[in-house]
Design an enzyme around this catalytic site. Structure first.
Site, PDB file in Angstrom:
ATOM      1  N   GLY A  14       0.836  -1.206   0.000  1.00 12.89           N
ATOM      2  CA  GLY A  14       0.000   0.000   0.000  1.00 12.89           C
ATOM      3  C   GLY A  14       0.869   1.253   0.000  1.00 12.89           C
ATOM      4  O   GLY A  14       1.911   1.283   0.649  1.00 12.89           O
ATOM      5  N   THR A 120       6.107  -6.933   1.426  1.00 15.94           N
ATOM      6  CA  THR A 120       7.157  -6.571   0.458  1.00 15.94           C
ATOM      7  C   THR A 120       8.544  -6.915   1.011  1.00 15.94           C
ATOM      8  O   THR A 120       9.410  -7.405   0.282  1.00 15.94           O
ATOM      9  CB  THR A 120       7.077  -5.053   0.168  1.00 15.94           C
ATOM     10  OG1 THR A 120       5.730  -4.748  -0.180  1.00 15.94           O
ATOM     11  CG2 THR A 120       7.993  -4.640  -0.954  1.00 15.94           C
ATOM     12  N   ASP A 142       0.649   1.885   8.916  1.00 18.38           N
ATOM     13  CA  ASP A 142       0.197   1.092  10.068  1.00 18.38           C
ATOM     14  C   ASP A 142       1.194   1.073  11.234  1.00 18.38           C
ATOM     15  O   ASP A 142       0.825   0.714  12.348  1.00 18.38           O
ATOM     16  CB  ASP A 142      -0.062  -0.362   9.651  1.00 18.38           C
ATOM     17  CG  ASP A 142      -1.108  -0.468   8.548  1.00 18.38           C
ATOM     18  OD1 ASP A 142      -1.924   0.468   8.415  1.00 18.38           O
ATOM     19  OD2 ASP A 142      -1.108  -1.475   7.820  1.00 18.38           O
ATOM     20  N   ARG A 177     -24.647  13.251  19.914  1.00 17.18           N
ATOM     21  CA  ARG A 177     -24.595  11.907  19.340  1.00 17.18           C
ATOM     22  C   ARG A 177     -23.355  11.143  19.791  1.00 17.18           C
ATOM     23  O   ARG A 177     -22.382  11.721  20.257  1.00 17.18           O
ATOM     24  CB  ARG A 177     -24.510  12.011  17.807  1.00 17.18           C
ATOM     25  CG  ARG A 177     -25.815  12.345  17.151  1.00 17.18           C
ATOM     26  CD  ARG A 177     -25.605  12.547  15.672  1.00 17.18           C
ATOM     27  NE  ARG A 177     -26.882  12.631  14.987  1.00 17.18           N
ATOM     28  CZ  ARG A 177     -27.033  13.066  13.748  1.00 17.18           C
ATOM     29  NH1 ARG A 177     -25.981  13.468  13.054  1.00 17.18           N
ATOM     30  NH2 ARG A 177     -28.221  13.086  13.184  1.00 17.18           N
ATOM     31  N   GLY A 185      -4.980   0.502  10.003  1.00 16.26           N
ATOM     32  CA  GLY A 185      -3.966  -0.027  10.923  1.00 16.26           C
ATOM     33  C   GLY A 185      -3.765  -1.525  10.792  1.00 16.26           C
ATOM     34  O   GLY A 185      -2.915  -2.116  11.437  1.00 16.26           O
ATOM     35  N   GLU A 237      -9.688  -0.596  12.454  1.00 15.73           N
ATOM     36  CA  GLU A 237     -10.402  -1.528  11.568  1.00 15.73           C
ATOM     37  C   GLU A 237     -10.226  -2.989  11.996  1.00 15.73           C
ATOM     38  O   GLU A 237     -11.056  -3.836  11.712  1.00 15.73           O
ATOM     39  CB  GLU A 237      -9.922  -1.353  10.128  1.00 15.73           C
ATOM     40  CG  GLU A 237      -8.434  -1.635   9.949  1.00 15.73           C
ATOM     41  CD  GLU A 237      -7.923  -1.431   8.540  1.00 15.73           C
ATOM     42  OE1 GLU A 237      -8.703  -1.090   7.647  1.00 15.73           O
ATOM     43  OE2 GLU A 237      -6.693  -1.621   8.340  1.00 15.73           O
ATOM     44  N   ARG A 281     -23.544   7.588  14.719  1.00 10.88           N
ATOM     45  CA  ARG A 281     -23.113   7.626  13.316  1.00 10.88           C
ATOM     46  C   ARG A 281     -21.679   7.144  13.206  1.00 10.88           C
ATOM     47  O   ARG A 281     -20.885   7.329  14.133  1.00 10.88           O
ATOM     48  CB  ARG A 281     -23.195   9.054  12.758  1.00 10.88           C
ATOM     49  CG  ARG A 281     -24.601   9.622  12.705  1.00 10.88           C
ATOM     50  CD  ARG A 281     -25.376   9.083  11.505  1.00 10.88           C
ATOM     51  NE  ARG A 281     -26.644   9.771  11.339  1.00 10.88           N
ATOM     52  CZ  ARG A 281     -27.795   9.398  11.872  1.00 10.88           C
ATOM     53  NH1 ARG A 281     -27.843   8.320  12.642  1.00 10.88           N
ATOM     54  NH2 ARG A 281     -28.895  10.087  11.651  1.00 10.88           N
ATOM     55  N   HIS A 287      -8.937   5.378   2.927  1.00 13.86           N
ATOM     56  CA  HIS A 287      -7.709   5.676   2.190  1.00 13.86           C
ATOM     57  C   HIS A 287      -7.298   7.144   2.242  1.00 13.86           C
ATOM     58  O   HIS A 287      -6.208   7.487   1.781  1.00 13.86           O
ATOM     59  CB  HIS A 287      -7.851   5.192   0.740  1.00 13.86           C
ATOM     60  CG  HIS A 287      -7.931   3.697   0.673  1.00 13.86           C
ATOM     61  ND1 HIS A 287      -9.098   3.018   0.932  1.00 13.86           N
ATOM     62  CD2 HIS A 287      -6.987   2.758   0.414  1.00 13.86           C
ATOM     63  CE1 HIS A 287      -8.872   1.715   0.822  1.00 13.86           C
ATOM     64  NE2 HIS A 287      -7.608   1.535   0.512  1.00 13.86           N
ATOM     65  N   ARG A 290      -3.997   7.436   3.633  1.00 11.44           N
ATOM     66  CA  ARG A 290      -2.807   7.056   2.855  1.00 11.44           C
ATOM     67  C   ARG A 290      -2.447   8.096   1.796  1.00 11.44           C
ATOM     68  O   ARG A 290      -1.384   8.003   1.174  1.00 11.44           O
ATOM     69  CB  ARG A 290      -3.070   5.715   2.143  1.00 11.44           C
ATOM     70  CG  ARG A 290      -3.173   4.522   3.052  1.00 11.44           C
ATOM     71  CD  ARG A 290      -2.376   3.338   2.544  1.00 11.44           C
ATOM     72  NE  ARG A 290      -2.613   3.014   1.176  1.00 11.44           N
ATOM     73  CZ  ARG A 290      -3.262   1.927   0.737  1.00 11.44           C
ATOM     74  NH1 ARG A 290      -3.785   1.088   1.612  1.00 11.44           N
ATOM     75  NH2 ARG A 290      -3.385   1.673  -0.533  1.00 11.44           N
TER      76      ARG A 290
HETATM   77  O1  F6P Z   1      -1.266  -1.567   5.128  1.00 15.68           O
HETATM   78  C1  F6P Z   1      -1.808  -0.344   4.793  1.00 15.68           C
HETATM   79  C2  F6P Z   1      -3.306  -0.433   4.709  1.00 15.68           C
HETATM   80  O2  F6P Z   1      -3.773   0.865   4.401  1.00 15.68           O
HETATM   81  C3  F6P Z   1      -3.996  -0.979   5.954  1.00 15.68           C
HETATM   82  O3  F6P Z   1      -4.088  -0.042   6.985  1.00 15.68           O
HETATM   83  C4  F6P Z   1      -5.322  -1.387   5.395  1.00 15.68           C
HETATM   84  O4  F6P Z   1      -5.860  -2.444   6.150  1.00 15.68           O
HETATM   85  C5  F6P Z   1      -4.983  -1.846   4.010  1.00 15.68           C
HETATM   86  O5  F6P Z   1      -3.737  -1.288   3.672  1.00 15.68           O
HETATM   87  C6  F6P Z   1      -5.999  -1.452   2.953  1.00 15.68           C
HETATM   88  O6  F6P Z   1      -5.710  -2.122   1.777  1.00 15.68           O
HETATM   89  P1  F6P Z   1      -6.307  -1.753   0.347  1.00 15.68           P
HETATM   90  O7  F6P Z   1      -5.558  -0.559  -0.155  1.00 15.68           O
HETATM   91  O8  F6P Z   1      -6.037  -2.973  -0.462  1.00 15.68           O
HETATM   92  O9  F6P Z   1      -7.756  -1.474   0.530  1.00 15.68           O
END
Ligand code: F6P
Length: 367
Positions: A14, A120, A142, A177, A185, A237, A281, A287, A290
């Site tokens: 990722g 990797t 993560d 709420r 993670g 997650e 909620r 993403h 990221r």
């Molecule tokens: O390892 C990085 C990560 O963003 C994790 O936090 C997450 O579980 C996973 O990759 C998400 O993967 P993808 O980009 O395949 O949805």
């Protein structure tokens, strides 16, 4: 000019903020101080197997310090030792590592620089054992890579998640709420712990501490009784209830690590609403964590790691990863990294600190 040393750089897994800063640091130092030639492998191990690469000049890596993503592209799926090939409707896995190794040999590289996460780096370790001189740089939002205190990308992800929690706070307050913020993670709770503390989460749920819905409901109700008519829950997650399971969003069959997590926040939201009667909620940061430009911290870390990697190349310290140990940079054998995950130890000072300011981890009632 004939015997210029050559290195190939690959980014796998990722993406995360700071990869380009590492590519820049490796390439600039290798060019400026050792007149090396740099090749960038495209799209992670896919490119290595398919022999797709390009030369990287000093100009190519100028101006990318602050850019998110990776200029080389990446893949979360390709593994030369277990390469998924579609035969009709079926997936078959083949070992094509000999092709990948032959492609690196054709390039006549002196070192293969691998920037990646646990998957990797595990492959990089296998390549090292198959005779490829490898130096690795750990990468993931993560922060779950063994052998290093911290990975670049983590601070950027925590910053985004914290901003999300801050924004959720105001709307939670206005509407009285419960608001749940689900963060990434994978199977470690580092992003949830750090962003939860930074964002003042009332309840932080991490994979390392299994939660109890009754304890969460009690915390929320007690806060309400005391006039705090909203609650913020930050959930990783990969968090799971006592005696329950992680929530799988999808299975990516062709991937070596096929499980993609996500969605636990929605299930928890329904349970909290049912148990407390308070409107709840859920927001998934996903993403967003990221993407985008790295924080100043990650730019500095990425530059330090990239330049240290070149020092290791120059002295031939192959089969090792650059790790961060306190304030020092370490040379960590890939052996100690491959196939392992760094989760949060239960006696981690930040867990104690959070509990001390009244934060619940959903395991027992804290207020
Ligand atoms: O390892 C990085 C990560 O963003 C994790 O936090 C997450 O579980 C996973 O990759 C998400 O993967 P993808 O980009 O395949 O949805």
């Amino acid at each position: 000019m004939k015997n210029r040393r050559r290195i190939a750089i690959l980014t796998g897994g990722g993406d995360c903020p700071g990869i380009n800063a590492v590519i820049r640091a490796v390439a600039k130092k290798a060019i400026l101080e050792a007149n090396m030639q740099i090749f960038g492998i495209e799209d992670g191990y896919h490119g290595l197997i398919e022999n797709r690469y390009r030369k990287l000049t000093y100009d190519d890596v100028s101006g990318i310090l602050t850019a998110g993503g990776t200029i080389l592209g990446t893949s979360k799926i390709a593994n030369p030792y277990r390469y998924a090939i579609k035969v009709g409707k079926k997936l078959e896995f083949k070992d094509v590592s000999k092709t990948a190794i032959a492609n690196l040999r054709k390039l006549r590289i002196n070192c293969f620089v691998c920037i990646g996460g646990d998957g990797t780096l595990g492959i990089a370790n296998d390549l090292y054992h198959d005779g490829i001189p490898v130096v690795a740089v750990p990468k993931t939002i993560d922060n779950d890579i063994k052998g290093t205190d911290i990975t670049f990308g983590f601070d950027s992800a925590v910053t985004v998640a914290t901003e999300g929690i801050d924004r959720i706070h105001t709307t939670a307050q206005s509407h009285h709420r419960v608001m749940i913020v689900e963060v990434m993670g994978h199977k470690a709770g580092w992003i949830a712990l750090h962003s939860g503390i930074a964002g003042g989460g009332d309840i932080i749920l991490i994979p390392e501490i299994h939660y109890d819905i009754n304890s969460i409901a009690q915390t929320v109700k007690q806060r309400n009784k005391k006039g705090r008519r909203f609650s913020i829950v930050v959930i990783a997650e990969g968090a799971k209830p006592k005696g329950g399971d992680i929530v799988i969003r999808r299975i990516v069959k062709e991937s070596s690590d096929p499980i993609r997590l996500g969605g636990v926040g929605f299930i928890l939201g329904e349970q909290i609403e049912k148990a407390t009667g308070i409107t709840t909620r859920t927001v998934v940061m996903g993403h967003l964590q990221r993407g985008g430009s790295p924080t100043a911290f990650d730019r500095v870390l990425a530059t330090s790691l990239g330049t240290k990697a070149v020092e290791m190349i120059m002295k031939g310290k192959f089969g090792h990863m650059v790790g961060v140990n306190g304030r020092r940079l370490d040379e960590v054998p890939l052996e100690k990294v491959a196939g392992r995950t760094k989760t949060i130890p239960l006696n981690h000072p930040l867990i104690h600190a959070a509990r001390s300011v009244g934060t619940s981890f959903g395991d027992k009632h804290n207020l």
